[in-house]
Each structure stands twice: as structure tokens, then as C-alpha cells.
Design a protein around this motif. Structure first.
Motif, PDB file in Angstrom:
ATOM      1  N   PRO A 193      49.256  22.575  54.576  1.00  0.00           N
ATOM      2  CA  PRO A 193      49.462  21.446  55.426  1.00  0.00           C
ATOM      3  C   PRO A 193      48.694  20.776  56.158  1.00  0.00           C
ATOM      4  O   PRO A 193      47.683  21.514  56.319  1.00  0.00           O
ATOM      5  N   ILE A 229      47.225  20.734  62.361  1.00  0.00           N
ATOM      6  CA  ILE A 229      47.976  20.375  63.595  1.00  0.00           C
ATOM      7  C   ILE A 229      47.072  20.643  64.810  1.00  0.00           C
ATOM      8  O   ILE A 229      47.122  20.017  65.709  1.00  0.00           O
ATOM      9  N   LEU A 258      50.615  11.173  61.189  1.00  0.00           N
ATOM     10  CA  LEU A 258      51.061  12.200  61.801  1.00  0.00           C
ATOM     11  C   LEU A 258      50.417  12.287  63.424  1.00  0.00           C
ATOM     12  O   LEU A 258      49.444  12.116  63.435  1.00  0.00           O
ATOM     13  N   SER A 300      49.939  14.911  66.062  1.00  0.00           N
ATOM     14  CA  SER A 300      50.223  16.284  66.447  1.00  0.00           C
ATOM     15  C   SER A 300      50.635  16.631  67.675  1.00  0.00           C
ATOM     16  O   SER A 300      50.348  15.872  68.709  1.00  0.00           O
ATOM     17  N   ASN A 348      45.267  13.333  65.313  1.00  0.00           N
ATOM     18  CA  ASN A 348      45.379  14.231  64.092  1.00  0.00           C
ATOM     19  C   ASN A 348      43.856  14.292  63.611  1.00  0.00           C
ATOM     20  O   ASN A 348      42.902  13.858  64.320  1.00  0.00           O
ATOM     21  N   GLU A 406      56.167  14.466  62.857  1.00  0.00           N
ATOM     22  CA  GLU A 406      55.279  15.466  62.561  1.00  0.00           C
ATOM     23  C   GLU A 406      55.783  16.218  61.521  1.00  0.00           C
ATOM     24  O   GLU A 406      54.838  16.702  60.618  1.00  0.00           O
ATOM     25  N   ASN A 407      56.852  16.675  61.392  1.00  0.00           N
ATOM     26  CA  ASN A 407      57.129  17.670  60.247  1.00  0.00           C
ATOM     27  C   ASN A 407      57.524  16.929  58.917  1.00  0.00           C
ATOM     28  O   ASN A 407      57.674  17.850  58.043  1.00  0.00           O
ATOM     29  N   GLU A 408      57.476  15.474  58.923  1.00  0.00           N
ATOM     30  CA  GLU A 408      57.551  15.008  57.449  1.00  0.00           C
ATOM     31  C   GLU A 408      56.401  14.545  56.973  1.00  0.00           C
ATOM     32  O   GLU A 408      56.244  13.243  56.278  1.00  0.00           O
ATOM     33  N   THR A 435      52.901  16.111  54.485  1.00  0.00           N
ATOM     34  CA  THR A 435      52.782  17.049  53.667  1.00  0.00           C
ATOM     35  C   THR A 435      51.142  17.708  53.783  1.00  0.00           C
ATOM     36  O   THR A 435      50.962  18.472  54.924  1.00  0.00           O
ATOM     37  N   THR A 468      56.478  13.233  53.157  1.00  0.00           N
ATOM     38  CA  THR A 468      57.533  13.999  52.339  1.00  0.00           C
ATOM     39  C   THR A 468      58.345  13.019  51.944  1.00  0.00           C
ATOM     40  O   THR A 468      58.278  11.747  52.226  1.00  0.00           O
TER      41      THR A 468
END
Length: 301
Positions: free
Chosen positions: A174, A177, A223, A225, A235, A270-272, A274, A281
Motif C-alpha cells: 500500500p 503513510i 493522498l 497522510s 505523502n 487517505e483510505n481510498e 492503493t 481505488t
């Protein structure tokens, strides 16, 4: 490459509003199925613009370089787009990144032509350019090239049959982060970003190449972080100081040059993301498509 792209086989219909997407691997769709990409989701949305049906073509190409994007755009204009959406990010701007893309390194003649027509700036003696000698131009010297052509033709049959042209691993590393406490960006050091180190002329040239066709410049989502040293860096790509100055610079340039500029840097959580700070995503691409859809319609107003 355009000969194998769907755009070369689709004659533009009278009721088609043709949109070209250009940009890096995030536009191309790393780890995404065709229908999950930005182009795929925009096409599935059934958008209408200027009384016509919007058809979006994905001309994203892996590697990050404004000059690479501009080169693709120069050839794509023959397909009569009604709108060009150019998604980019600061990583595409440094001068040392421009010719590093193989697509650029192998097309110096085209760049020479663009330099003559638009005053594009680049070093014609840059060692990154691929130079062919007499031996390279012979059949024997081109054995590897010919082998690549044959192999790609064979792959093309499988790609056409399956609609799959990349590997979809069940797991991947991934996006980072937790970050290094490093404030440098390429050759730039705080506190000031030198605009002379950026290929702004390539961006301006691309817009000139588009001529009367509207160009929407999108600062693509990245992203942000929340991990270690995220107070220093957003990031893996960007220390905060340099990216903040880049955003200010783009806002100023856009106002000065009357560009249609959309800053979507913080659109996606942040969680979307890859495997990279710019690879989304399917859900992340959906958020981007939802934001861009009405902007396509607004180009007609």
C-alpha cells in the motif's frame, strides 16, 4: 499507439461530445479495471453536454511528465475533441522529469517540430534522448524492436478478447503513510520553490496546441497522510512547503492566463488510495468522477 486505441476506430458521431483525458498512471488506471477508471465511470454516468452525449476517451499514460502529456495531446487533436481534461500534479513539473519518460525520449523529432511551431523549451542534446546509429537502423539492429512488435501483437489478441491489459494482484504494497522527515523535493530545498526549475512552458504549449478546444486543467487528488512525519510531508512525493507553493503558483498562473483550473488535491480520503499517493481505488475514482461530471456540463455554459 493511437492505431490500437479505441478512439482511432470510432468515427465521431454528430451527437457525440468528445472528451479526452490525459495524464499519468492514475488516469490510465493502475490496479483498476476499465470500467473502474475515471473514463469508465464518466462514460457510465450517461452525461449530456451541449445537447450531445458525452463520450470520454482515456489517453492516460504511465510515467509522470508534462512533456509526455503534451506530446500525446499534439497527436490526439486530430480526433476532434470537444474538451480536453488534463489531470496533473507537481511531480509532472520538474525539468529533469520531462524527457525521462520513454515516450518522450524516443520522439525527439516530434519535439523538434513542436519547438519550431510553439517555442517549446528543451535541451536537444539531453542524453536521455534515444539516438539511433546506422547499425540501429538496420533490420538486424532492430531485432529487439521487431520482437517487441510481434509480442505486443500477440498480447493484443488476448487484451481484445478479455478486456484486461494489466495484472491485478491479490495483494500489493500500500501507499506509504509513515514518511521520512525530509523536506527536499528533487533538487528543490526549502523555503522557496524556483519556478524556473519547472516545465511550465510544456503546460502552456499543450494549451496552445489545443487551440480553440477548451482545456480543463485538474490538479489531481493525492493522498494526505496522517502518519509519522505527516506534519512535514503530505505523502511520499511532497514535503508540505513545496506543495503549498505549487498550489499557490497554479492558482496565480490560472488567473493570469485565464485557464480553466480545478484544484481537487484533497478530494479523496487517505483510505481510498492503493499502491501510490496518486493511485485511487474504484471508490476514489467514483468521487473524482462525481466532481468532474458537472464541470463537463458547465463547459457549454
Amino acid at each position: 499507439m493511437f492505431a490500437s486505441h479505441e478512439i482511432s476506430g470510432d468515427e465521431k458521431q454528430a451527437d457525440e461530445f468528445r472528451v479526452l483525458l490525459i495524464g499519468d498512471s492514475s488516469v490510465w488506471g493502475t490496479l483498476l479495471k476499465p470500467e473502474e477508471t475515471l473514463a469508465g465511470q464518466l462514460n457510465a454516468a450517461g452525461i449530456s453536454a451541449c445537447g450531445k452525449n458525452v463520450r470520454v476517451y482515456n489517453l492516460g499514460y504511465p510515467t509522470i511528465s508534462l512533456t509526455k502529456d503534451m506530446l500525446l495531446l499534439s497527436d490526439a487533436m486530430k480526433y476532434q475533441p470537444d474538451l480536453v481534461i488534463w489531470l496533473t500534479t507537481l511531480e509532472a513539473f520538474p525539468m529533469e522529469k520531462q524527457i525521462a519518460s520513454p515516450l518522450v525520449a524516443n520522439n525527439q523529432e516530434t519535439l523538434n517540430s513542436l519547438q519550431n511551431s510553439y517555442g517549446l523549451e528543451f535541451d536537444p542534446n539531453d542524453p536521455a534522448f534515444v539516438q539511433e546509429n546506422s547499425w540501429d537502423k538496420t533490420i538486424v539492429g532492430k531485432q529487439r524492436v521487431l520482437a517487441d512488435v510481434i509480442r505486443l501483437q500477440l498480447y493484443g489478441v488476448m487484451w481484445a478478447a478479455t478486456g484486461v491489459d494489466q495484472t491485478y494482484p491479490t495483494d500489493y504494497i500500500p501507499a506509504q503513510i509513515d514518511l521520512e522527515a525530509d523536506e527536499n523535493f528533487h533538487e528543490a530545498e526549502p523555503p522557496i520553490l524556483d519556478v524556473k526549475s519547472l516545465a511550465i512552458k510544456a503546460l502552456k504549449t499543450g494549451i496552445r496546441i489545443a487551440g480553440g478546444t477548451p482545456v480543463m486543467i485538474v490538479n489531481e487528488p493525492m493522498l494526505i497522510s496522517s502518519g509519522e512525519n505527516s506534519d512535514i510531508r503530505y505523502n511520499f512525493f511532497y514535503p508540505r512547503w513545496v506543495y503549498d507553493q505549487y498550489r499557490d503558483m497554479m492558482a496565480e498562473l490560472s488567473q493570469k492566463n485565464q485557464w480553466n483550473y480545478v484544484d481537487l488535491w484533497d478530494l479523496v480520503p487517505e483510505n481510498e488510495f492503493t499502491n501510490s499517493a496518486i493511485h485511487l481505488t474504484p471508490a476514489g475514482e467514483g468521487l473524482l468522477a462525481e466532481r468532474i461530471s458537472p464541470l463537463i456540463v458547465e463547459t457549454c455554459k
